[in-house]
Design a protein around this motif. Structure first.
Motif, PDB file in Angstrom:
ATOM      1  N   LEU A 159       0.831  -1.206   0.000  1.00  0.00           N
ATOM      2  CA  LEU A 159       0.000   0.000   0.000  1.00  0.00           C
ATOM      3  C   LEU A 159       0.866   1.256   0.000  1.00  0.00           C
ATOM      4  O   LEU A 159       0.562   2.237  -0.690  1.00  0.00           O
ATOM      5  CB  LEU A 159      -0.921  -0.005   1.223  1.00  0.00           C
ATOM      6  CG  LEU A 159      -2.102  -0.980   1.174  1.00  0.00           C
ATOM      7  CD1 LEU A 159      -2.760  -1.078   2.554  1.00  0.00           C
ATOM      8  CD2 LEU A 159      -3.130  -0.536   0.145  1.00  0.00           C
ATOM      9  N   LEU A 160       1.946   1.219   0.777  1.00  0.00           N
ATOM     10  CA  LEU A 160       2.834   2.382   0.838  1.00  0.00           C
ATOM     11  C   LEU A 160       3.502   2.622  -0.511  1.00  0.00           C
ATOM     12  O   LEU A 160       3.602   3.766  -0.973  1.00  0.00           O
ATOM     13  CB  LEU A 160       3.893   2.172   1.915  1.00  0.00           C
ATOM     14  CG  LEU A 160       4.892   3.311   2.114  1.00  0.00           C
ATOM     15  CD1 LEU A 160       4.177   4.584   2.562  1.00  0.00           C
ATOM     16  CD2 LEU A 160       5.963   2.931   3.130  1.00  0.00           C
ATOM     17  N   ALA A 161       3.958   1.552  -1.157  1.00  0.00           N
ATOM     18  CA  ALA A 161       4.628   1.698  -2.454  1.00  0.00           C
ATOM     19  C   ALA A 161       3.690   2.278  -3.506  1.00  0.00           C
ATOM     20  O   ALA A 161       4.137   2.935  -4.447  1.00  0.00           O
ATOM     21  CB  ALA A 161       5.155   0.346  -2.925  1.00  0.00           C
ATOM     22  N   ARG A 162       2.387   2.060  -3.335  1.00  0.00           N
ATOM     23  CA  ARG A 162       1.408   2.549  -4.321  1.00  0.00           C
ATOM     24  C   ARG A 162       0.822   3.908  -3.961  1.00  0.00           C
ATOM     25  O   ARG A 162      -0.002   4.438  -4.700  1.00  0.00           O
ATOM     26  CB  ARG A 162       0.266   1.535  -4.436  1.00  0.00           C
ATOM     27  CG  ARG A 162       0.698   0.156  -4.896  1.00  0.00           C
ATOM     28  CD  ARG A 162      -0.430  -0.842  -4.720  1.00  0.00           C
ATOM     29  NE  ARG A 162       0.040  -2.219  -4.870  1.00  0.00           N
ATOM     30  CZ  ARG A 162      -0.560  -3.268  -4.324  1.00  0.00           C
ATOM     31  NH1 ARG A 162      -1.666  -3.093  -3.603  1.00  0.00           N
ATOM     32  NH2 ARG A 162      -0.073  -4.478  -4.497  1.00  0.00           N
ATOM     33  N   SER A 163       1.214   4.456  -2.819  1.00  0.00           N
ATOM     34  CA  SER A 163       0.606   5.709  -2.343  1.00  0.00           C
ATOM     35  C   SER A 163       1.300   6.904  -2.973  1.00  0.00           C
ATOM     36  O   SER A 163       2.049   7.626  -2.322  1.00  0.00           O
ATOM     37  CB  SER A 163       0.690   5.793  -0.818  1.00  0.00           C
ATOM     38  OG  SER A 163       2.043   5.729  -0.390  1.00  0.00           O
ATOM     39  N   GLY A 164       1.049   7.127  -4.247  1.00  0.00           N
ATOM     40  CA  GLY A 164       1.740   8.179  -4.981  1.00  0.00           C
ATOM     41  C   GLY A 164       1.425   9.583  -4.513  1.00  0.00           C
ATOM     42  O   GLY A 164       2.161  10.517  -4.801  1.00  0.00           O
ATOM     43  N   GLY A 165       0.323   9.784  -3.762  1.00  0.00           N
ATOM     44  CA  GLY A 165      -0.058  11.122  -3.344  1.00  0.00           C
ATOM     45  C   GLY A 165       0.528  11.569  -2.024  1.00  0.00           C
ATOM     46  O   GLY A 165       0.340  12.712  -1.620  1.00  0.00           O
ATOM     47  N   ALA A 194      -6.632   8.548  -6.834  1.00  0.00           N
ATOM     48  CA  ALA A 194      -5.889   8.220  -5.611  1.00  0.00           C
ATOM     49  C   ALA A 194      -4.542   7.569  -5.901  1.00  0.00           C
ATOM     50  O   ALA A 194      -3.670   7.542  -5.041  1.00  0.00           O
ATOM     51  CB  ALA A 194      -6.730   7.301  -4.719  1.00  0.00           C
ATOM     52  N   ARG A 195      -4.368   7.016  -7.113  1.00  0.00           N
ATOM     53  CA  ARG A 195      -3.129   6.327  -7.456  1.00  0.00           C
ATOM     54  C   ARG A 195      -2.167   7.191  -8.261  1.00  0.00           C
ATOM     55  O   ARG A 195      -1.055   6.771  -8.552  1.00  0.00           O
ATOM     56  CB  ARG A 195      -3.461   5.068  -8.269  1.00  0.00           C
ATOM     57  CG  ARG A 195      -4.152   3.955  -7.473  1.00  0.00           C
ATOM     58  CD  ARG A 195      -3.125   3.165  -6.674  1.00  0.00           C
ATOM     59  NE  ARG A 195      -3.742   2.068  -5.952  1.00  0.00           N
ATOM     60  CZ  ARG A 195      -3.921   0.852  -6.460  1.00  0.00           C
ATOM     61  NH1 ARG A 195      -3.543   0.615  -7.697  1.00  0.00           N
ATOM     62  NH2 ARG A 195      -4.468  -0.091  -5.741  1.00  0.00           N
ATOM     63  N   ARG A 196      -2.582   8.385  -8.641  1.00  0.00           N
ATOM     64  CA  ARG A 196      -1.725   9.207  -9.489  1.00  0.00           C
ATOM     65  C   ARG A 196      -0.526   9.728  -8.699  1.00  0.00           C
ATOM     66  O   ARG A 196      -0.699  10.390  -7.666  1.00  0.00           O
ATOM     67  CB  ARG A 196      -2.511  10.382 -10.057  1.00  0.00           C
ATOM     68  CG  ARG A 196      -3.567   9.968 -11.065  1.00  0.00           C
ATOM     69  CD  ARG A 196      -4.406  11.141 -11.515  1.00  0.00           C
ATOM     70  NE  ARG A 196      -5.566  10.692 -12.271  1.00  0.00           N
ATOM     71  CZ  ARG A 196      -6.610  11.453 -12.558  1.00  0.00           C
ATOM     72  NH1 ARG A 196      -6.635  12.723 -12.154  1.00  0.00           N
ATOM     73  NH2 ARG A 196      -7.625  10.958 -13.224  1.00  0.00           N
ATOM     74  N   PRO A 197       0.693   9.448  -9.154  1.00  0.00           N
ATOM     75  CA  PRO A 197       1.888   9.894  -8.423  1.00  0.00           C
ATOM     76  C   PRO A 197       2.165  11.380  -8.689  1.00  0.00           C
ATOM     77  O   PRO A 197       2.614  11.745  -9.775  1.00  0.00           O
ATOM     78  CB  PRO A 197       2.990   9.001  -8.993  1.00  0.00           C
ATOM     79  CG  PRO A 197       2.517   8.654 -10.373  1.00  0.00           C
ATOM     80  CD  PRO A 197       1.016   8.652 -10.345  1.00  0.00           C
TER      81      PRO A 197
END
Length: 423
Positions: free
Chosen positions: A125-131, A335-338
């Motif tokens: 989840l942390l690796a995917r938390s681009g925001g 929510a996934r956009r870095p």
């Protein structure tokens, strides 16, 4: 209303919703147990203890302006009540519940599969938390890494140790990446080297290749392309076929560009095409199971190529690749956009337009970037924008009044940013 004097479980959940976080992400962001967040959801009338009151107040202060405004709109439109301070019974019960939810004794038992799986899920989840802002990612990665190390000290089972070393390596790698974003060069390099050693201990070839790629990226940013290519030669021999080698070659293209070697850039990108074809039939374990920061899709490949063409001052090719990257980034769920990669790509598009003698296109590309909150202006962004500022001081822009106005806006943006560009 500009602050919350006393938090309830319902208000905490509204903040989580406004920030767009899962229970695991919200807990990691606050530095508390996931079960505490679940307790707030099940008992919205509960009043968190004093320590969690402080954490929630601090969290509200550091969320983005848009998330904070959304939170207060949600509070105004909900039935959630702000609890009154000074109720000794409420405070005593809430403090007790909060302590039990975070009781260290609960974590002192034998290691179970669910403990390791929980850490794996939180890391994914942390690796995917681009925001998330860089320091929030750093703090959460450190907490997960430390929890994995504690579990590793209590087990001698080879399978458990291998899984825990992978988590430690992933956490250390994320710390290295965000330490760089925060401007701590030496610490970032040390953490990157350590993450490679943890990956080696775990026998995880994909993670080891990823950490070598990180060391290459750091060397490129330090303008040490020869060092980056040394890492590349070491990594490419043992990296798994497909996406791991694809990523390494794209990072190497930037190294060759820094050496002004256009032929080698073209050759390494052509070799990467073969890796792309292999990746379709050989999914990478790290990318498939974690993804996010540990993935390397079409967007990052295009962004790497754009950076290489920029170093070669080829504005047309750079703009083409950067727009390809931006299109993929913006097609992801909000929510996934870095945010860092999106804004970095916009800066690269601006630089490409300046190379193409298009000041208006550069200014348009920078419009959203220059409105970015100070806490999200990491080193990757400040470094890129400092290069754009440098282009504006050179012909033909040094005599252009509108270009100089844009340069002044960039200078102000850089002066207000806590993360300084690497000199």
């Amino acid at each position: 209303m500009t602050r919350i004097e006393r938090w309830s479980g319902a208000l905490a959940c509204l903040l989580q919703s406004a920030a767009g976080m899962t229970n695991e992400g919200f807990a990691g962001w606050l530095g508390i147990a996931v079960r505490t967040v679940a307790y707030w959801h099940s008992r919205p009338d509960t009043v968190p203890g004093n320590s969690n009151q402080e954490l929630l107040t601090a969290a509200l202060e550091r969320v983005s302006d848009s998330a904070r405004e959304r939170f207060f709109r949600m509070v105004a439109g909900s039935d959630a009540e702000i609890p009154r301070a000074g109720n000794a019974i409420v405070e005593a019960v809430s403090d007790a519940a909060s302590f039990v939810a975070n009781d260290p004794l609960l974590a002192a038992g034998s290691i179970g599969d669910d403990s390791i799986e929980s850490l794996q899920e939180e890391m994914a989840l942390l690796a995917r938390s681009g925001g998330m802002a860089a320091f929030d990612i750093f703090a959460t990665a450190r907490r997960l890494r430390d929890e994995a190390r504690k579990l590793a000290e209590r087990t001698r089972r080879p399978d458990d140790l291998a899984n825990l070393y992978v988590i430690v390596g992933q956490g250390t790698a994320l710390m290295a990446s965000t330490a760089f974003d925060l401007g701590h060069w030496n610490e970032s390099a040390a953490l990157a080297r350590a993450s490679t050693q943890y990956a080696d201990l775990a026998g995880h070839a994909s993670l080891k290749a990823w950490t070598y790629g990180l060391q290459m990226t750091l060397a490129n940013w330090r303008n040490e392309p020869d060092a980056a290519l040394t890492y590349f030669a070491r990594a490419i021999r043992k990296a798994p076929d497909g996406e791991p080698k694809l990523r390494l070659r794209y990072i190497a293209s930037r190294s060759h560009a820094l050496l002004a070697d256009a032929n080698s850039v073209a050759e390494v990108l052509q070799a990467a095409q073969r890796d792309r074809e292999l990746s379709a039939s050989r999914p990478d374990e790290l990318s498939a199971s974690i993804g996010g920061e540990f993935g390397f899709g079409e967007a990052r490949a295009a962004a790497c190529a754009a950076a290489a063409w920029l170093d070669l001052q080829n504005g047309e090719q750079a703009a083409k690749c950067a727009r390809e990257a931006l299109q993929v980034y913006e097609s992801q769920p909000a929510a996934r956009r870095p945010y860092s990669q999106i804004n970095g790509t916009q800066i690269d598009i601006a630089a490409a337009h300046l190379h193409m003698h298009d000041r208006g296109g550069a200014a348009e590309a920078l419009r959203g970037v220059l409105d970015l909150p100070a806490q999200k202006r990491n080193v990757s962004l400040t470094g890129r924008l400092a290069k754009v500022e440098g282009l504006l001081t050179m012909p033909p822009w040094d005599k252009d009044s509108e270009a100089q106005h844009l340069a002044e806006r960039i200078a102000g943006w850089l002066a207000e940013s806590s993360a300084r560009p690497l000199a």
